[in-house]
Design an enzyme around this catalytic site. Structure first.
Site, PDB file in Angstrom:
ATOM      1  N   GLY A   1       0.842  -1.191   0.000  1.00 10.67           N
ATOM      2  CA  GLY A   1       0.000   0.000   0.000  1.00 10.67           C
ATOM      3  C   GLY A   1       0.876   1.239   0.000  1.00 10.67           C
ATOM      4  CG  LEU A   2      -0.856   5.211  -0.150  1.00 11.84           C
ATOM      5  CD1 LEU A   2      -1.807   6.204   0.507  1.00 11.84           C
ATOM      6  CD2 LEU A   2      -0.219   5.846  -1.371  1.00 11.84           C
TER       7      LEU A   2
ATOM      8  CG  LEU B   1      -4.665   8.970   1.774  1.00  9.01           C
ATOM      9  CD1 LEU B   1      -5.179   9.680   0.534  1.00  9.01           C
ATOM     10  CD2 LEU B   1      -4.604   7.492   1.523  1.00  9.01           C
TER      11      LEU B   1
ATOM     12  NE  ARG C   1     -12.856  10.509   8.534  1.00  7.41           N
ATOM     13  CZ  ARG C   1     -11.974   9.983   7.721  1.00  7.41           C
ATOM     14  NH1 ARG C   1     -11.295   8.918   8.094  1.00  7.41           N
ATOM     15  NH2 ARG C   1     -11.753  10.502   6.545  1.00  7.41           N
TER      16      ARG C   1
ATOM     17  NE  ARG D   1      -7.605   7.317   9.294  1.00  5.78           N
ATOM     18  CZ  ARG D   1      -8.134   7.921   8.220  1.00  5.78           C
ATOM     19  NH1 ARG D   1      -7.612   9.044   7.774  1.00  5.78           N
ATOM     20  NH2 ARG D   1      -9.181   7.400   7.618  1.00  5.78           N
TER      21      ARG D   1
END
Lengths: 247, 659
Positions: B55-56, B459, B344, B453
């Site tokens: 992944g990243l 990212l 969130r 988060r």
């Protein structure tokens, strides 16, 4: 819904494969095509039969892992990925054939799974901008006209699923190549390697046994990300230009 | 050995990060980079690193370490590194560029991230994250990542939940995809150069530890079934999060905990496992067959307004027929300063509250409506449909494809779903776990996001770790290498191989009645019900009992057909679910012991009078790092809790308020 599935089963790369018929029942139209296959697999395991192997991962239409020729069409009747194809696209009583991608460059692995690593090797041949980590200039020093940025983005949306190859009668990978050539060719960052990139990527494309392009357009018609066919024109233009500049 | 607490765990010695330098926080990373030993280019060729996950974090680390000249072996379970689940991240990536001159700075990004994480992250790591954020944007633009631009040709920004500045860089709704393709291309360039070897369709099933150091992995070639031994000077786990313990989540189907859980069982501490982010803007569950949940980007909250009917009787009505005065824009009402852009955890819990209040919308699943409206009608009257399509078009299309409804005409329906896990392997400032030579990067580690988060920060963290942090810290470890070569037939290697083989054989030999998926779904139900958006002491105790008996049944009654020497997707899933069954219990124990509410951890027993989360900094301002303590028959023995006190020298601990 009740459906009849005809699915390609093949134990391994060199095994003899065949179509096998499976009836499925109580399928909801809100299921994705892959969820319908999950339901089939659960029932197969309960019966003691090995489930059908198929590729999928994100199930959001973005990773490009899912494949399948459904009734002879790449990703089925809608212009989308198989994970985003819903059973509302079919009717009660339908018979649906499910096969793997077919192309010399995509050797079979098992059942509906093929090996698409040829696409990675095409990228390895030059589908990048050479910039080491830490060597980048301040981002806003590089301005990109909005139309170019948008065009680059449209080409960059390719998810590498291979539907273009599967849909092409010649199993050509030119739409995939054209998308990368156009993405990087539209941006100032991509210019220094532009000519070399197209030559190296095309050579690799041919070495991988992808077929030649006859501009039939089946690739763009099947592309779930609607990569425009004219990226192939861009590819050809860049290729011609690279020959001129080499002279 | 300390006594058993709550009949569940024991208390071990405190733990601390000893690697971050002292001094002003803005100088620490510079100092660390200088103090870390160098490896001269000729010696780099003699050193090798294994990276699990592409992944990243994994692909950017592979690219960067490959460029530096180390030998890198990269592993992923997918058929191509480009498919890693980072690709599905939509909204954007933060950086403190302050291109809009709206008051942003590295310090403010640091501040927002610590506050957004509900003061359960580590100051040093977060400051470094904010500091390197700007370099990430430079790097990605140079690679050709097609970020959104304005008509002047410069980069465009938007804002995300929990912040009041526009610092989020984006590429329509495909930021994760475009960033990952950039990192993937950089990695493939190194594959062509011969510095990185990519092993696709390979799954890591064990860590090899020799003389207390991580020296390699056992990986299964998922096509041939062959168990392979790979040895190196250091091992990096960049294998993502474990949200799929809930079965239904926004994670890709293959996302799993095996790499980090195998490391945990070999001695790496697992930190804050109970911190799960529930994302507020997902498409609601529609039926029992469902295999996953789909996230609608949080960026939609920039222009969409969230509401439910004021009256329960209106829930079945066409939303367009409900007049303005009968709508409750509850986020704008309760949090006027942040409105629809609250973080969130808050947006998720308030959505649950209004649905629990009987004002949810959409179809009934069971006897309950789980959905709230995300309405673009105001935005559509303010901006043209074309402008909305430019910003959110692909998200609208995706929504319509899944639900059959057009958000241009009818308000979207959304509901919270499991998204990201803030817990992970405990790491120090160098991203090194408690096993020397074993590193964890990206979502696989725990340190930067605290208990919650903020949007557009995952990212950022993954690329920060992969491009800039890890290559600089692992260098310090590699400088003492090459380490003594490990023989392919060393006892530790043979033991690791035998353990993996035994486990696979066991799974194949049980031949019970139940499918792997049925166990996974049942575990998911338990976790969502008792360790989801709201947790109680009683519920968590019940969950632990349920998980233990489910695990017992799994090892007695699971049915895995086929063999280990071929491509066998049931066998792959079975191994992962077996690990989830152990992790699930640890998550519940961690949630049970943390008798406070913070971020993604809401304990019903700990709330303010008006229903907001109530932290208890006196007792819980620490990281809970869990040590595996061996196996009893039927499951892990009582784990040992090591506390790392969180020290805030630069940011004052405050009750988090967005009102």
């Amino acid at each position: 819904m009740n459906l009849t599935l005809q699915i390609w089963r093949q134990d391994g790369p060199n095994a003899q494969g065949s179509m096998v018929t499976y009836p499925v029942s109580d399928i909801s139209e809100d299921m994705s095509f892959l969820e319908m296959l999950d339901v089939l697999n659960e029932s197969l395991i309960e019966k003691g039969e090995e489930p059908v192997a198929f590729d999928s991962d994100c199930r959001e239409g973005i990773c490009g892992m899912c494949s399948l020729m459904i009734n002879g069409q790449a990703h089925g009747p809608e212009v989308t990925t198989t994970c985003q194809l819903h059973m509302r696209s079919f009717s009660d009583g339908d018979t649906i054939t499910v096969e793997p991608w077919r192309a010399a460059a995509f050797p079979p692995v098992r059942d509906l799974i093929v090996d698409r690593s040829a696409l990675d090797r095409v990228i390895q041949a030059g589908g990048y901008v050479s910039v080491n980590t830490g060597a980048a200039p301040e981002a806003n020093n590089l301005q990109v006209r909005k139309p170019s940025a948008d065009r680059a983005f449209d080409a960059a949306t390719c998810i590498g699923c291979g539907a273009c190859v599967a849909a092409c009668p010649n199993a050509s990978g030119m739409l995939f190549l054209g998308a990368k050539i156009t993405h990087l060719g539209e941006l100032p960052q991509g210019q220094s390697q532009r000519s070399a990139r197209v030559v190296k990527m095309l050579n690799q494309h041919d070495a991988e046994d992808f077929g030649g392009c006859q501009n039939l357009g089946e690739c763009a018609a099947a592309c779930p990300k609607e990569i425009p066919l004219d990226v192939i024109n861009q590819l050809n233009q860049d290729f011609l230009h690279s020959k001129k500049s080499a002279r | 050995m300390s006594e058993l607490i709550d009949d569940l765990y024991r208390l071990g010695d405190p733990i601390a990060d000893t690697k971050a330098p002292d001094g002003p926080i803005e100088n620490r990373w510079t100092k660390a980079k200088f103090d870390n030993k160098l490896v001269n280019p000729a010696n780099r060729r003699k050193l090798s690193v294994i990276i699990v996950g592409t992944g990243l974090a994994g692909s950017s680390a592979a690219a960067t370490l490959g460029e530096a000249g180390y030998h890198v072996k990269s592993f992923c379970y997918q058929d191509s590194p480009r498919r890693a689940h980072s690709i599905a991240a939509q909204g954007g990536i933060n950086a403190a560029k302050n291109y809009n001159d709206d008051g942003d700075s590295v310090y403010r990004l640091f501040y927002d991230t610590v506050k957004g994480g509900d003061y359960r992250s580590r100051e040093n790591n977060v400051y470094r994250l904010a500091e390197v954020s700007n370099s990430i944007i430079d790097q990605c633009v140079a690679q050709g990542v097609p970020f959104a631009r304005d008509y002047g040709g410069l980069l465009d920004n938007r804002s995300f939940g929990g912040v009041q500045v526009a610092r989020t860089f984006y590429a329509r709704g495909q930021t994760g995809q475009q960033l990952l393709i950039g990192a993937y291309q950089a990695m493939e360039r190194q594959v062509a150069a011969g510095t990185v070897t990519a092993y696709t369709r390979h799954e890591m099933l064990e860590v090899i530890v020799v003389d207390g150091r991580a020296r390699g992995i056992i990986a299964r070639d998922m096509v041939t079934g062959e168990l392979e031994t790979h040895l190196a000077d250091a091992v990096v786990l960049a294998s993502g999060g474990y949200g799929n313990v809930f079965f239904l989540s926004t994670n890709a189907m293959g996302c799993n905990v095996t790499a980090t859980w195998r490391a945990h069982r070999k001695g790496a501490y697992f930190a804050n496992p109970c911190y799960t982010q529930i994302h507020p803007t997902c498409i609601p569950v529609a039926g029992d067959y469902q295999s996953k949940l789909t996230l609608m980007s949080e960026s939609l909250r920039n222009d969409g307004r969230i509401w439910v009917p004021k009256n329960r009787d209106d829930c079945e009505k066409d939303p367009r027929q409900i007049p303005e005065e009968d709508r409750d824009y509850y986020l704008e009402r309760i949090y006027p300063a942040f409105g629809n852009l609250v973080p969130r955890d808050i947006a998720s819990r308030q959505a649950k509250n209004v649905c629990d209040d009987g004002r949810g919308v959409g179809p009934k699943v069971g006897d309950f409506r789980r959905g709230v409206y995300l309405d673009f009608s105001d935005a559509l009257s303010r901006m043209s449909e074309a402008a909305i399509a430019e910003k959110y078009g692909n998200l609208f299309d995706m929504y319509q494809r899944i639900t059959g409804e057009s958000p241009y005409e009818v308000p979207m329906r959304i509901y919270p779903a499991v998204h990201y896990t803030m817990g992970g392997l405990w790491v120090d400032y160098d991203l090194e776990t408690t096993i020397p030579g074993l590193y964890a990067a990206g979502e696989a580690n725990f340190s930067d996001h605290g208990a919650n988060r903020l949007g557009a920060s995952s990212l950022m963290q993954c690329l920060a770790d992969g491009y800039f942090v890890l290559p600089n810290t692992i260098r310090n470890y590699l400088a003492s290498g090459p380490y003594e070569p490990v023989a392919e037939d060393a006892p530790e290697v043979l033991q690791a191989q035998a353990d993996v083989r035994e486990r696979l054989d066991k799974l194949l030999s049980i031949n019970g009645d139940r499918t792997v998926d049925s166990f996974h779904k049942e575990l998911g139900h338990i976790m969502w019900e008792y360790c989801g958006m709201e947790r109680t002491e009683e519920g968590l105790r019940k969950a632990i009992d349920l998980i233990r008996s489910l695990r017992e049944e799994f090892w007695r009654n699971v049915r895995v057909l086929g063999s280990a020497d071929t491509l066998n997707q049931s066998l792959e899933k079975a191994g992962r679910v077996a690990d989830f069954l152990e992790l699930g219990e640890l998550m519940c124990i961690d949630a049970l012991h943390r008798r406070e509410s913070c971020g993604g951890h809401f304990r019903a027993e700990s709330q303010t009078e008006d229903g907001e989360a109530l932290r208890d900094d006196e007792k819980f301002a620490y990281v809970g790092a869990w040590q595996f303590s061996g196996n009893e028959a039927g499951g892990p023995d009582a784990p040992i809790l090591h506390k790392e006190d969180l020290v805030y020298n630069f940011i004052q601990l405050k009750q988090r308020s967005y009102k």
